[in-house]
Design an enzyme around this catalytic site. Structure first.
Site, PDB file in Angstrom:
ATOM      1  N   VAL A  45      -1.927  -3.821   8.558  1.00 10.49           N
ATOM      2  CA  VAL A  45      -0.872  -2.838   8.243  1.00 10.49           C
ATOM      3  C   VAL A  45      -1.121  -2.303   6.839  1.00 10.49           C
ATOM      4  O   VAL A  45      -1.138  -3.084   5.886  1.00 10.49           O
ATOM      5  CB  VAL A  45       0.535  -3.497   8.259  1.00 10.49           C
ATOM      6  CG1 VAL A  45       1.617  -2.459   7.957  1.00 10.49           C
ATOM      7  CG2 VAL A  45       0.819  -4.214   9.567  1.00 10.49           C
ATOM      8  N   HIS A  46      -1.385  -1.011   6.704  1.00  9.66           N
ATOM      9  CA  HIS A  46      -1.533  -0.484   5.344  1.00  9.66           C
ATOM     10  C   HIS A  46      -1.043   0.941   5.196  1.00  9.66           C
ATOM     11  O   HIS A  46      -0.946   1.459   4.100  1.00  9.66           O
ATOM     12  CB  HIS A  46      -3.001  -0.538   4.896  1.00  9.66           C
ATOM     13  CG  HIS A  46      -3.817   0.559   5.506  1.00  9.66           C
ATOM     14  ND1 HIS A  46      -4.390   0.421   6.730  1.00  9.66           N
ATOM     15  CD2 HIS A  46      -4.113   1.805   5.077  1.00  9.66           C
ATOM     16  CE1 HIS A  46      -5.036   1.543   7.027  1.00  9.66           C
ATOM     17  NE2 HIS A  46      -4.871   2.393   6.048  1.00  9.66           N
ATOM     18  N   ARG A  47      -0.747   1.597   6.304  1.00 11.32           N
ATOM     19  CA  ARG A  47      -0.344   3.003   6.282  1.00 11.32           C
ATOM     20  C   ARG A  47       0.901   3.154   5.417  1.00 11.32           C
ATOM     21  O   ARG A  47       1.851   2.366   5.553  1.00 11.32           O
ATOM     22  CB  ARG A  47      -0.031   3.364   7.731  1.00 11.32           C
ATOM     23  CG  ARG A  47      -0.077   4.757   8.149  1.00 11.32           C
ATOM     24  CD  ARG A  47      -1.316   5.462   7.927  1.00 11.32           C
ATOM     25  NE  ARG A  47      -2.431   5.069   8.749  1.00 11.32           N
ATOM     26  CZ  ARG A  47      -3.655   5.571   8.589  1.00 11.32           C
ATOM     27  NH1 ARG A  47      -3.881   6.450   7.638  1.00 11.32           N
ATOM     28  NH2 ARG A  47      -4.630   5.198   9.369  1.00 11.32           N
ATOM     29  N   ASP A  52      -2.045  -0.293  12.251  1.00 13.15           N
ATOM     30  CA  ASP A  52      -1.747   1.115  11.998  1.00 13.15           C
ATOM     31  C   ASP A  52      -2.967   1.814  11.409  1.00 13.15           C
ATOM     32  O   ASP A  52      -2.888   2.945  10.939  1.00 13.15           O
ATOM     33  CB  ASP A  52      -0.507   1.295  11.108  1.00 13.15           C
ATOM     34  CG  ASP A  52      -0.664   0.673   9.733  1.00 13.15           C
ATOM     35  OD1 ASP A  52      -1.775   0.199   9.387  1.00 13.15           O
ATOM     36  OD2 ASP A  52       0.338   0.673   8.980  1.00 13.15           O
TER      37      ASP A  52
END
Ligand code: UD1
Length: 357
Positions: A201-203, A278
């Protein structure tokens, strides 16, 4: 031909690795790292592991607001391009590094070649969408990974300089999959083939939003198998800042770990029961390795993965994520929609064709 290549963020190192190799057979390449990603685990590790030549220049721009980060890169890249006077500037993907490189070159009337041209999420609230739309409209050579990306460009009136080359990430995946030692990595992470999910998850839309990040964590706690989660630095900061660390710890199933290297990612991904992500690139990598994916967004640029049944869009909605994971399966068909793993050679040939050898 003299080509200045501009990279700066983790996915760009993975994409540039095979192209650097092909380009340097007959051409001069000057490699510029903007310094957008600067942690060792986000940058150096990939250069070492993927055999990417050391950058000739590192602009050490680091983190900042979008405008400031991009603006700082723009000035430094302009100076460098004036000094180097290349025949072409090569950029990758959709990051602030991509935009700065393309804009600096276009203002100096140096032709821009864009790898991964034509991708669209049709969501202008994503910084990446703004970066890729502008970069495509500034580019002389548009190196498209898929038929859908060519159609997207045509819909915006871009038909000149457009080439279908396949996906350069497949080149890297193929090359690396042959050498990666999966058993060692799985043992180190304490997991068994098929016995866990891999998550990333980094968006900005997820990791900077307390509600969405919390819903994702709650969903991870309910998927019924351990979730190995290499945590991006921005997400790590926000898990702490939003008070979600306890929720992670108390879940019993979520194992947060440091950002993984490319080899670790290949091993963890190809043996996972599924991927929860993501990331754009990892949706494709899951497809390359035949691993089903749940995408923690409401849309994707990689529409083929969804159309072919390998990817499900679940947003950042706890119930939708849990339901999507429960319904994961592996469709019988996995056609080669991302090319044949020789995209790097096609990239070089297309640049030669349009800009002269
Ligand atoms: C960037 C790209 C994104 C890409 C991603 C891959 C843009 C707009 N976004 O997002 O499209 O998918 O890279 O990872 O260019 N940080 C560190 N160390 C690092 C790098 C980042 O601590 O080495 C932290 C900093 O707090 C920074 C934050 O992460 O402010 C965000 O980094 P940034 O490079 O701005 O964007 P990414 O989220 O990595």
């Amino acid at each position: 031909m003299k080509v200045v290549t501009i990279v700066g963020a983790r996915p760009q190192f993975i994409k540039a690795a095979p192209v650097c190799r092909s380009l340097r057979v007959h051409h001069e390449e000057v490699l510029v790292h903007t310094g957008q990603h600067y942690d060792r685990a986000m940058s150096e590790v990939f250069f070492e592991e993927l055999g990417i030549p050391a950058p000739d220049f590192n602009l050490a721009v680091g983190s900042g607001s979008h405008g400031r980060q991009t603006g700082e890169m723009l000035g430094l890249i302009e100076d460098l391009l004036v000094e180097q006077a290349p025949d072409c500037v090569l950029v990758y993907g959709d990051t602030n590094t991509t935009l700065a490189g393309a804009l600096a070159a276009a203002k100096l009337e140096i032709p821009v070649a864009h790898v991964e041209a034509g991708l669209r999420s049709f969501d202008r609230s994503m910084p990446e969408e703004v970066n890729r739309v502008v970069t495509d409209h500034l580019s002389a050579v548009l190196l498209c990974p898929t038929a859908a990306s060519i159609a997207n460009l045509a819909a915006e009136g871009i038909t000149i300089g457009v080439e279908l080359v396949g996906d350069v990430m497949l080149d890297t995946a193929r090359r690396y999959a042959e050498t990666a030692s999966h058993a060692d990595t799985l043992a180190r992470f304490g997991v068994e083939p098929g016995g866990y999910f891999l998550a990333t998850v980094h968006r900005a839309g997820n990791s900077d939003d307390p509600e969405r990040l919390a819903a994702i964590v709650r969903a991870f706690a309910r998927v019924g198998k351990p979730v190995v989660w290499p945590v991006h630095p921005r997400t790590a900061k926000n898990l702490a800042a939003f008070g979600l660390a306890d929720l992670v710890a108390s879940s019993g199933l979520i194992r947060t770990v440091e950002p993984a290297s490319y080899g670790e990612t290949v091993a963890l991904l190809s043996n996972a029961a599924g991927l929860l992500t993501d990331s754009g690139g990892m949706q494709k990598e899951a497809y390359f390795f035949g691993v089903p994916c749940v995408t923690l967004r409401d849309e994707t640029e990689w529409v083929e993965t969804v159309e072919l049944g390998w990817n499900r869009l679940a947003g950042a909605d706890e119930a939708r994520i849990v339901a999507a994971v429960a319904s994961l399966d592996r469709p019988a068909q996995r056609p080669p929609v991302y090319g044949d793993g020789h995209a790097a050679e096609a990239v070089v040939a297309a640049i030669e064709k349009h800009l002269g050898a």
